[in-house]
Design a protein around this motif. Structure first.
Motif, PDB file in Angstrom:
ATOM      1  N   GLU A 215       0.815  -1.217   0.000  1.00  0.00           N
ATOM      2  CA  GLU A 215       0.000   0.000   0.000  1.00  0.00           C
ATOM      3  C   GLU A 215       0.848   1.266   0.000  1.00  0.00           C
ATOM      4  OE1 GLU A 215      -3.264   2.339   2.842  1.00  0.00           O
ATOM      5  OE2 GLU A 215      -2.384   0.422   3.480  1.00  0.00           O
ATOM      6  N   SER A 216       1.893   1.308   0.807  1.00  0.00           N
ATOM      7  CA  SER A 216       2.701   2.529   0.922  1.00  0.00           C
ATOM      8  C   SER A 216       3.501   2.822  -0.340  1.00  0.00           C
ATOM      9  CB  SER A 216       3.654   2.411   2.110  1.00  0.00           C
ATOM     10  OG  SER A 216       4.532   1.305   1.955  1.00  0.00           O
ATOM     11  N   GLU A 217       3.606   1.855  -1.252  1.00  0.00           N
ATOM     12  CA  GLU A 217       4.380   2.053  -2.476  1.00  0.00           C
ATOM     13  C   GLU A 217       3.530   2.498  -3.660  1.00  0.00           C
ATOM     14  OE1 GLU A 217       7.909  -1.289  -1.845  1.00  0.00           O
ATOM     15  OE2 GLU A 217       6.047  -1.852  -2.859  1.00  0.00           O
ATOM     16  N   LEU A 218       2.227   2.464  -3.524  1.00  0.00           N
ATOM     17  CA  LEU A 218       1.361   2.704  -4.680  1.00  0.00           C
ATOM     18  C   LEU A 218       1.535   4.096  -5.265  1.00  0.00           C
ATOM     19  CD1 LEU A 218      -1.915   0.971  -3.423  1.00  0.00           C
ATOM     20  CD2 LEU A 218      -0.133   0.033  -4.910  1.00  0.00           C
ATOM     21  N   GLY A 219       1.808   5.087  -4.410  1.00  0.00           N
ATOM     22  CA  GLY A 219       1.952   6.448  -4.907  1.00  0.00           C
ATOM     23  C   GLY A 219       3.180   6.665  -5.756  1.00  0.00           C
ATOM     24  N   GLN A 220       4.118   5.705  -5.749  1.00  0.00           N
ATOM     25  CA  GLN A 220       5.339   5.832  -6.548  1.00  0.00           C
ATOM     26  C   GLN A 220       5.263   5.047  -7.856  1.00  0.00           C
ATOM     27  OE1 GLN A 220       7.922   4.649  -3.066  1.00  0.00           O
ATOM     28  NE2 GLN A 220       9.148   6.355  -3.822  1.00  0.00           N
ATOM     29  N   LEU A 221       4.141   4.429  -8.122  1.00  0.00           N
ATOM     30  CA  LEU A 221       3.985   3.712  -9.380  1.00  0.00           C
ATOM     31  C   LEU A 221       3.852   4.681 -10.546  1.00  0.00           C
ATOM     32  CD1 LEU A 221       1.387   0.944  -8.417  1.00  0.00           C
ATOM     33  CD2 LEU A 221       3.779   0.565  -9.030  1.00  0.00           C
ATOM     34  N   ASP A 222       4.452   4.322 -11.667  1.00  0.00           N
ATOM     35  CA  ASP A 222       4.210   5.029 -12.923  1.00  0.00           C
ATOM     36  C   ASP A 222       3.874   3.970 -13.960  1.00  0.00           C
ATOM     37  OD1 ASP A 222       3.894   7.013 -14.739  1.00  0.00           O
ATOM     38  OD2 ASP A 222       6.020   7.463 -14.990  1.00  0.00           O
ATOM     39  N   ALA A 223       2.769   4.158 -14.662  1.00  0.00           N
ATOM     40  CA  ALA A 223       2.300   3.136 -15.595  1.00  0.00           C
ATOM     41  C   ALA A 223       1.871   3.787 -16.906  1.00  0.00           C
ATOM     42  CB  ALA A 223       1.134   2.356 -14.988  1.00  0.00           C
ATOM     43  N   LYS A 224       2.310   3.200 -18.025  1.00  0.00           N
ATOM     44  CA  LYS A 224       1.942   3.688 -19.348  1.00  0.00           C
ATOM     45  C   LYS A 224       1.568   2.485 -20.214  1.00  0.00           C
ATOM     46  CE  LYS A 224       2.996   8.126 -18.727  1.00  0.00           C
ATOM     47  NZ  LYS A 224       3.651   8.062 -17.414  1.00  0.00           N
TER      48      LYS A 224
ATOM     49  N   SER B 223      11.875   4.989 -11.952  1.00  0.00           N
ATOM     50  CA  SER B 223      10.634   5.369 -11.271  1.00  0.00           C
ATOM     51  C   SER B 223       9.633   6.049 -12.185  1.00  0.00           C
ATOM     52  CB  SER B 223      10.951   6.299 -10.096  1.00  0.00           C
ATOM     53  OG  SER B 223      11.627   7.467 -10.544  1.00  0.00           O
ATOM     54  N   VAL B 224      10.057   6.485 -13.373  1.00  0.00           N
ATOM     55  CA  VAL B 224       9.138   7.134 -14.318  1.00  0.00           C
ATOM     56  C   VAL B 224       9.370   6.560 -15.712  1.00  0.00           C
ATOM     57  CG1 VAL B 224       8.952   9.272 -13.009  1.00  0.00           C
ATOM     58  CG2 VAL B 224      10.767   9.039 -14.697  1.00  0.00           C
ATOM     59  N   LEU B 225       8.310   6.582 -16.527  1.00  0.00           N
ATOM     60  CA  LEU B 225       8.447   6.084 -17.893  1.00  0.00           C
ATOM     61  C   LEU B 225       7.436   6.759 -18.796  1.00  0.00           C
ATOM     62  CD1 LEU B 225       6.799   2.652 -18.607  1.00  0.00           C
ATOM     63  CD2 LEU B 225       6.328   3.898 -16.517  1.00  0.00           C
ATOM     64  N   THR B 226       7.684   6.655 -20.087  1.00  0.00           N
ATOM     65  CA  THR B 226       6.727   7.072 -21.093  1.00  0.00           C
ATOM     66  C   THR B 226       7.094   6.376 -22.392  1.00  0.00           C
ATOM     67  OG1 THR B 226       5.577   8.991 -22.034  1.00  0.00           O
ATOM     68  CG2 THR B 226       7.971   9.089 -21.995  1.00  0.00           C
ATOM     69  N   LEU B 227       6.234   6.511 -23.393  1.00  0.00           N
ATOM     70  CA  LEU B 227       6.471   5.910 -24.697  1.00  0.00           C
ATOM     71  C   LEU B 227       6.446   6.982 -25.773  1.00  0.00           C
ATOM     72  CD1 LEU B 227       4.556   3.710 -22.951  1.00  0.00           C
ATOM     73  CD2 LEU B 227       5.004   2.363 -25.003  1.00  0.00           C
ATOM     74  N   GLY B 228       7.282   6.819 -26.786  1.00  0.00           N
ATOM     75  CA  GLY B 228       7.301   7.756 -27.898  1.00  0.00           C
ATOM     76  C   GLY B 228       8.356   7.361 -28.911  1.00  0.00           C
ATOM     77  N   GLN B 229       8.147   7.727 -30.168  1.00  0.00           N
ATOM     78  CA  GLN B 229       9.074   7.418 -31.249  1.00  0.00           C
ATOM     79  C   GLN B 229       9.446   5.935 -31.266  1.00  0.00           C
ATOM     80  OE1 GLN B 229      12.360  10.185 -31.046  1.00  0.00           O
ATOM     81  NE2 GLN B 229      11.090  11.919 -31.633  1.00  0.00           N
ATOM     82  N   GLN B 230       8.457   5.091 -30.962  1.00  0.00           N
ATOM     83  CA  GLN B 230       8.613   3.636 -30.962  1.00  0.00           C
ATOM     84  C   GLN B 230       9.665   3.156 -29.967  1.00  0.00           C
ATOM     85  OE1 GLN B 230       9.231   2.929 -35.285  1.00  0.00           O
ATOM     86  NE2 GLN B 230       7.251   1.932 -35.233  1.00  0.00           N
ATOM     87  N   ARG B 231       9.796   3.903 -28.881  1.00  0.00           N
ATOM     88  CA  ARG B 231      10.704   3.531 -27.800  1.00  0.00           C
ATOM     89  C   ARG B 231       9.962   3.615 -26.476  1.00  0.00           C
ATOM     90  NH1 ARG B 231      16.268   4.341 -29.491  1.00  0.00           N
ATOM     91  NH2 ARG B 231      16.472   5.658 -31.352  1.00  0.00           N
ATOM     92  N   VAL B 232      10.478   2.897 -25.458  1.00  0.00           N
ATOM     93  CA  VAL B 232      10.025   3.091 -24.089  1.00  0.00           C
ATOM     94  C   VAL B 232      11.143   3.812 -23.339  1.00  0.00           C
ATOM     95  CG1 VAL B 232       9.188   2.030 -21.969  1.00  0.00           C
ATOM     96  CG2 VAL B 232       8.670   0.980 -24.172  1.00  0.00           C
ATOM     97  N   PHE B 233      10.799   4.927 -22.715  1.00  0.00           N
ATOM     98  CA  PHE B 233      11.762   5.729 -21.968  1.00  0.00           C
ATOM     99  C   PHE B 233      11.591   5.453 -20.479  1.00  0.00           C
ATOM    100  CE2 PHE B 233      11.309   7.767 -25.989  1.00  0.00           C
ATOM    101  CZ  PHE B 233      12.495   8.431 -26.246  1.00  0.00           C
TER     102      PHE B 233
END
Length: 455
Positions: A100-109, A351-361
């Protein structure tokens, strides 16, 4: 008169220190933030949850309920009302390791039917939708993983003949030095750095101190308090032939003629990765300090080709040019490296991610708080290094302070939010020009920092 801490503007008295559940309007005033419709109770109503939308298609979408060690799936009925997805009358649920205490640090794309998930204390994962009631959460096994050159601690104590200067003699309490250590750096816990310029024996080398100081009259530095930096400085013979998954024998020489062997490998190099000729190999067996065996993880594509040969057909007198097969390479030191995975439990995970230009950052790990790494174009599950445009990326959001990454999103390029400010990342041409290993431009976009939203 102003006193320390005051703001000299009337805007200060129109501001708010805290604004919860309201959205300030540019034109003035504020409005109540949008709310959520009550659809039912979570699995654990008295604990915090983290909601992530998952849109599979125009007609099929879900809301994912991340809770303490679980994920539940919510869908929509024919009237568009949110309802839990059931399997034989039981809510579909996936077991996780996120408390539970870790949920706020999730990043999902999301990408198609896969949700990529980053968390600083957990290896990157993906949630795959196989069917309405069949979802699978798994750790991503990157092939190869993102790599870096580590420090190499040696099992001996170290002393120096002088605190600063050139041509200093470094003495180890046991025979740990190798000939190919010449050219590498010695570092210590006091911030001292020296480049090795000569090999005397397994217990002694000479070096020039380039930064800081070394204690003298020792042994002064116990094992673990000093280390080598960089990779062995030797010519590596790399055979041609084995495909991905095949085995090669790597041999070290003092020069490119392949006549004089040299020592540079250590038993601790087993399971390290060799990055050479735009490919990646993994050492699986140590034979001697000159020879190791390695498995090909990604293909080496930079073998030099011999000069083209003219072939004359005696019957027709036609001339054709043929290019012989690549020949084994003798790769000088500095053009190959020994590396290890950068994302581990000890060093932290992105801890953070995103997608773009056919890559995962991915970015923002504990050990690399302001570094962003991106997968190769079209390959979301590896970090194959190299100089070609479609290879993996690695770059740092550099500024006068360490900018811990808080979020990333593609908008007119890669937009990055940090504690210290905002940045736009693009190719060298700016705008939405593609990012490549040779073309990364990081531009400040805002001098106001931000913090990530938490559950």
């Amino acid at each position: 008169p102003l006193v320390a801490g005051q703001v000299g503007t009337t805007r200060y008295f129109n501001g708010a220190a805290v604004c919860e559940n309201w959205v300030p309007m540019v034109s003035g005033g504020a409005r109540v933030r949008g709310g959520l419709k009550f659809a039912g109770y979570t699995k654990l109503p008295r604990t915090r949850t983290f909601l992530v939308p998952f849109v599979f298609s125009q007609l099929v979408s879900y809301m994912l309920e991340f809770g303490d060690l679980y994920i539940r799936i919510w869908g929509y009925d024919t009237n568009g009302e949110p309802v839990p997805v059931l399997n034989a009358g039981v809510p579909v649920e996936i077991v996780t390791t996120y408390i539970e205490s870790e949920l706020g640090q999730l990043d999902a794309k999301q990408s198609a039917d896969v949700l990529f998930i980053d968390h600083p204390a957990h290896a990157p994962a993906m949630l795959s939708r196989l069917s309405e009631t069949n979802w699978v959460l798994s750790t991503i096994g990157f092939v190869p993983p993102p790599l870096f050159e580590p420090k190499t601690p040696l099992a001996a104590a170290l002393s120096a003949s002088a605190a600063t200067g050139l041509g200093i003699t470094f003495t180890a309490s046991s025979g740990v030095f190798l000939v190919a250590d010449v050219g590498r750096n010695i570092g210590n816990i006091d911030g001292g750095e020296a480049v090795i310029i000569g090999y005397i024996s397994p217990t002694q080398v000479t070096g020039d101190i380039t930064a800081g100081t070394f204690l003298t009259g020792g042994p002064n530095y116990a094992s673990g308090d000093w280390w080598l930096r960089g990779s062995p400085n030797a010519v590596m013979q790399v055979p041609v032939g084995p495909p991905v998954g095949g085995v090669v024998t790597l041999t070290l020489f003092a020069d490119a003629t392949g006549t004089t062997g040299t020592q540079g490998f250590r038993t601790g190099d087993v399971d390290k990765y060799v990055v050479v000729l735009d490919g990646v190999l993994k050492i699986y067996q140590f034979h001697t300090a000159q020879v190791v065996s390695a498995r090909v993880i990604t293909a080496m594509t930079k073998f030099p080709l011999p000069q083209q040969v003219a072939v004359i057909d005696q019957s027709t007198l036609n001339v054709t040019l043929k290019t012989p097969a690549p020949i084994p390479s003798f790769v000088p030191g500095g053009l190959w490296t020994l590396e290890v995975p950068t994302w581990t439990a000890a060093r932290g995970f992105p801890s953070v991610l995103t997608l773009g230009q056919q890559r995962v950052f991915h970015g923002g790990s504990t050990s690399e708080p302001d570094t962003i790494r991106a997968t190769p174009t079209g390959d979301y599950f590896g970090f194959n290094p190299g100089s070609e445009d479609d290879r993996a990326l690695s770059f740092t959001v550099a500024s006068e302070e360490v900018n811990i990454l808080q979020w990333m999103i593609f908008w007119n390029g890669l937009a990055v939010g940090t504690l210290g400010g905002g940045f736009l990342v693009s190719g060298a041409a700016g705008g939405i020009s593609p990012l490549t290993p040779k073309s990364v431009l990081v531009r400040p976009a805002a001098n106001v920092g931000s913090e990530r939203a938490t559950a």
